[in-house]
Design a protein around this motif. Structure first.
Motif, PDB file in Angstrom:
ATOM      1  N   GLU A 108      25.700 -57.395 -27.611  1.00  0.00           N
ATOM      2  CA  GLU A 108      25.514 -57.718 -26.201  1.00  0.00           C
ATOM      3  C   GLU A 108      24.116 -57.331 -25.717  1.00  0.00           C
ATOM      4  O   GLU A 108      23.506 -58.050 -24.914  1.00  0.00           O
ATOM      5  N   ALA A 109      23.603 -56.201 -26.194  1.00  0.00           N
ATOM      6  CA  ALA A 109      22.263 -55.783 -25.780  1.00  0.00           C
ATOM      7  C   ALA A 109      21.212 -56.761 -26.278  1.00  0.00           C
ATOM      8  O   ALA A 109      20.260 -57.099 -25.560  1.00  0.00           O
ATOM      9  N   ARG A 110      21.378 -57.223 -27.497  1.00  0.00           N
ATOM     10  CA  ARG A 110      20.404 -58.181 -28.038  1.00  0.00           C
ATOM     11  C   ARG A 110      20.484 -59.506 -27.269  1.00  0.00           C
ATOM     12  O   ARG A 110      19.463 -60.149 -27.018  1.00  0.00           O
ATOM     13  N   ALA A 111      21.694 -59.902 -26.904  1.00  0.00           N
ATOM     14  CA  ALA A 111      21.850 -61.113 -26.100  1.00  0.00           C
ATOM     15  C   ALA A 111      21.188 -60.930 -24.741  1.00  0.00           C
ATOM     16  O   ALA A 111      20.571 -61.861 -24.206  1.00  0.00           O
ATOM     17  N   GLY A 112      21.310 -59.726 -24.177  1.00  0.00           N
ATOM     18  CA  GLY A 112      20.655 -59.449 -22.900  1.00  0.00           C
ATOM     19  C   GLY A 112      19.145 -59.521 -23.008  1.00  0.00           C
ATOM     20  O   GLY A 112      18.473 -60.055 -22.116  1.00  0.00           O
ATOM     21  N   LEU A 113      18.585 -58.983 -24.099  1.00  0.00           N
ATOM     22  CA  LEU A 113      17.143 -59.062 -24.305  1.00  0.00           C
ATOM     23  C   LEU A 113      16.697 -60.513 -24.452  1.00  0.00           C
ATOM     24  O   LEU A 113      15.672 -60.918 -23.887  1.00  0.00           O
ATOM     25  N   ASP A 114      17.469 -61.302 -25.194  1.00  0.00           N
ATOM     26  CA  ASP A 114      17.132 -62.728 -25.342  1.00  0.00           C
ATOM     27  C   ASP A 114      17.163 -63.424 -23.986  1.00  0.00           C
ATOM     28  O   ASP A 114      16.304 -64.281 -23.698  1.00  0.00           O
ATOM     29  N   ARG A 115      18.128 -63.066 -23.160  1.00  0.00           N
ATOM     30  CA  ARG A 115      18.211 -63.665 -21.827  1.00  0.00           C
ATOM     31  C   ARG A 115      17.006 -63.267 -20.983  1.00  0.00           C
ATOM     32  O   ARG A 115      16.439 -64.095 -20.257  1.00  0.00           O
ATOM     33  N   ALA A 116      16.593 -62.008 -21.083  1.00  0.00           N
ATOM     34  CA  ALA A 116      15.408 -61.558 -20.355  1.00  0.00           C
ATOM     35  C   ALA A 116      14.179 -62.334 -20.801  1.00  0.00           C
ATOM     36  O   ALA A 116      13.341 -62.728 -19.975  1.00  0.00           O
ATOM     37  N   ARG A 117      14.054 -62.570 -22.085  1.00  0.00           N
ATOM     38  CA  ARG A 117      12.927 -63.356 -22.601  1.00  0.00           C
ATOM     39  C   ARG A 117      12.929 -64.755 -21.989  1.00  0.00           C
ATOM     40  O   ARG A 117      11.879 -65.278 -21.601  1.00  0.00           O
ATOM     41  N   ASP A 118      14.119 -65.367 -21.938  1.00  0.00           N
ATOM     42  CA  ASP A 118      14.222 -66.721 -21.382  1.00  0.00           C
ATOM     43  C   ASP A 118      13.820 -66.733 -19.910  1.00  0.00           C
ATOM     44  O   ASP A 118      13.129 -67.659 -19.451  1.00  0.00           O
ATOM     45  N   LEU A 119      14.230 -65.721 -19.157  1.00  0.00           N
ATOM     46  CA  LEU A 119      13.914 -65.678 -17.729  1.00  0.00           C
ATOM     47  C   LEU A 119      12.423 -65.434 -17.497  1.00  0.00           C
ATOM     48  O   LEU A 119      11.841 -66.001 -16.568  1.00  0.00           O
ATOM     49  N   VAL A 120      11.817 -64.604 -18.319  1.00  0.00           N
ATOM     50  CA  VAL A 120      10.368 -64.376 -18.216  1.00  0.00           C
ATOM     51  C   VAL A 120       9.618 -65.666 -18.551  1.00  0.00           C
ATOM     52  O   VAL A 120       8.654 -66.039 -17.863  1.00  0.00           O
ATOM     53  N   ALA A 121      10.067 -66.356 -19.592  1.00  0.00           N
ATOM     54  CA  ALA A 121       9.429 -67.624 -19.954  1.00  0.00           C
ATOM     55  C   ALA A 121       9.588 -68.657 -18.847  1.00  0.00           C
ATOM     56  O   ALA A 121       8.649 -69.409 -18.536  1.00  0.00           O
ATOM     57  N   ALA A 122      10.764 -68.701 -18.219  1.00  0.00           N
ATOM     58  CA  ALA A 122      11.002 -69.648 -17.127  1.00  0.00           C
ATOM     59  C   ALA A 122      10.089 -69.354 -15.946  1.00  0.00           C
ATOM     60  O   ALA A 122       9.572 -70.279 -15.300  1.00  0.00           O
ATOM     61  N   ALA A 123       9.868 -68.070 -15.665  1.00  0.00           N
ATOM     62  CA  ALA A 123       8.953 -67.707 -14.585  1.00  0.00           C
ATOM     63  C   ALA A 123       7.539 -68.174 -14.906  1.00  0.00           C
ATOM     64  O   ALA A 123       6.775 -68.557 -14.006  1.00  0.00           O
ATOM     65  N   GLY A 124       7.199 -68.150 -16.187  1.00  0.00           N
ATOM     66  CA  GLY A 124       5.873 -68.622 -16.590  1.00  0.00           C
ATOM     67  C   GLY A 124       5.684 -70.113 -16.404  1.00  0.00           C
ATOM     68  O   GLY A 124       4.552 -70.582 -16.253  1.00  0.00           O
ATOM     69  N   GLU A 125       6.790 -70.848 -16.403  1.00  0.00           N
ATOM     70  CA  GLU A 125       6.726 -72.299 -16.207  1.00  0.00           C
ATOM     71  C   GLU A 125       6.761 -72.680 -14.733  1.00  0.00           C
ATOM     72  O   GLU A 125       6.429 -73.809 -14.368  1.00  0.00           O
ATOM     73  N   ALA A 126       7.171 -71.766 -13.882  1.00  0.00           N
ATOM     74  CA  ALA A 126       7.325 -72.054 -12.455  1.00  0.00           C
ATOM     75  C   ALA A 126       6.022 -71.808 -11.705  1.00  0.00           C
ATOM     76  O   ALA A 126       5.132 -71.090 -12.170  1.00  0.00           O
ATOM     77  N   ASP A 127       5.926 -72.401 -10.534  1.00  0.00           N
ATOM     78  CA  ASP A 127       4.790 -72.164  -9.646  1.00  0.00           C
ATOM     79  C   ASP A 127       5.158 -71.000  -8.723  1.00  0.00           C
ATOM     80  O   ASP A 127       5.775 -71.185  -7.676  1.00  0.00           O
ATOM     81  N   LEU A 128       4.758 -69.808  -9.122  1.00  0.00           N
ATOM     82  CA  LEU A 128       5.114 -68.622  -8.348  1.00  0.00           C
ATOM     83  C   LEU A 128       4.203 -68.420  -7.149  1.00  0.00           C
ATOM     84  O   LEU A 128       4.413 -67.485  -6.361  1.00  0.00           O
ATOM     85  N   ASP A 129       3.227 -69.284  -6.983  1.00  0.00           N
ATOM     86  CA  ASP A 129       2.360 -69.212  -5.809  1.00  0.00           C
ATOM     87  C   ASP A 129       2.913 -70.023  -4.649  1.00  0.00           C
ATOM     88  O   ASP A 129       2.338 -70.017  -3.554  1.00  0.00           O
TER      89      ASP A 129
END
Length: 208
Positions: free
Chosen positions: A98-119
């Motif tokens: 479960e912890a490894r799945a959580g880390l993978d999910r965090a990676r996906d969310l960080v990557a998604a933020a990188g694709e978004a226009d946060l400005d």
């Protein structure tokens, strides 16, 4: 004086925060800060690891109900029942999975933020896959401290963060030396006295 919350883009987000220590209040502090960000119209997501419930804690925590009532705030739990390395009927292998799945999910969310226009303002009802301004990864440092994920993987997560994403990491009673050169804010929450040492169980409304 309160005002209506309108979606907005933060002008100065982009730091890495680390909250650790043996005192109560790491998650509480992160949630309070997240609520403050939501109050300014920013998009926030909480990803919790390690907190999957236990005999003394209800599965639906008070913060989940509060988050559901706030626009622009979302959460998910990637924890497993019980607590790693404790004789509570849970298997350590399940905690690691479960912890490894959580880390993978965090990676996906960080990557998604990188694709978004946060400005630009983000849709408060949008999915976290559409980007968030603040990502709180609760108890990730405990997972690293217990060897469920590696410290190096946590550093890689931090280094992959887009410039405008505020990344908040919590957990661990052990000083996360591996993050000190990568974090902008490091806060130690130190215990002076805690009722748990006198046998007090987790209380509804304060611990969950």
């Amino acid at each position: 004086m309160a005002r209506d919350i309108e979606p907005a883009a933060p002008e100065e987000f982009g730091l890495v925060q680390v909250w650790w220590g043996d005192g109560k209040g790491k998650t509480t502090a992160a949630l309070g800060m997240a609520m403050r960000a939501v109050g300014h119209g920013y998009r926030v997501h909480l990803l919790q690891l390690m907190k999957g419930g236990a005999a003394s804690v209800e599965s639906v925590r008070g913060e989940y109900n509060a988050i559901a009532a706030l626009p622009g705030f979302s959460y998910e739990n990637a924890g497993h029942y019980g607590w790693h390395a404790m004789n509570d009927g849970s298997a350590d292998a399940d905690h690691e999975r479960e912890a490894r799945a959580g880390l993978d999910r965090a990676r996906d969310l960080v990557a998604a933020a990188g694709e978004a226009d946060l400005d630009a303002p983000l849709d408060p009802e949008g999915s976290p896959e559409d980007g968030v301004n603040m990502l709180v990864v609760d108890e990730l440092l405990y997972a690293a401290d217990r060897g469920l994920v590696s410290p190096g993987e946590v550093v890689e997560l931090v280094e992959s963060k887009p410039e405008s994403l505020e990344l908040v990491l919590t957990g661990s009673h052990t000083r996360p030396e591996y993050l000190l050169d990568h974090a902008d804010l490091v806060t130690r929450v130190a215990k002076e006295k805690h009722p748990i040492d006198a046998g007090q169980r987790a209380r509804k409304g304060t611990e969950f």
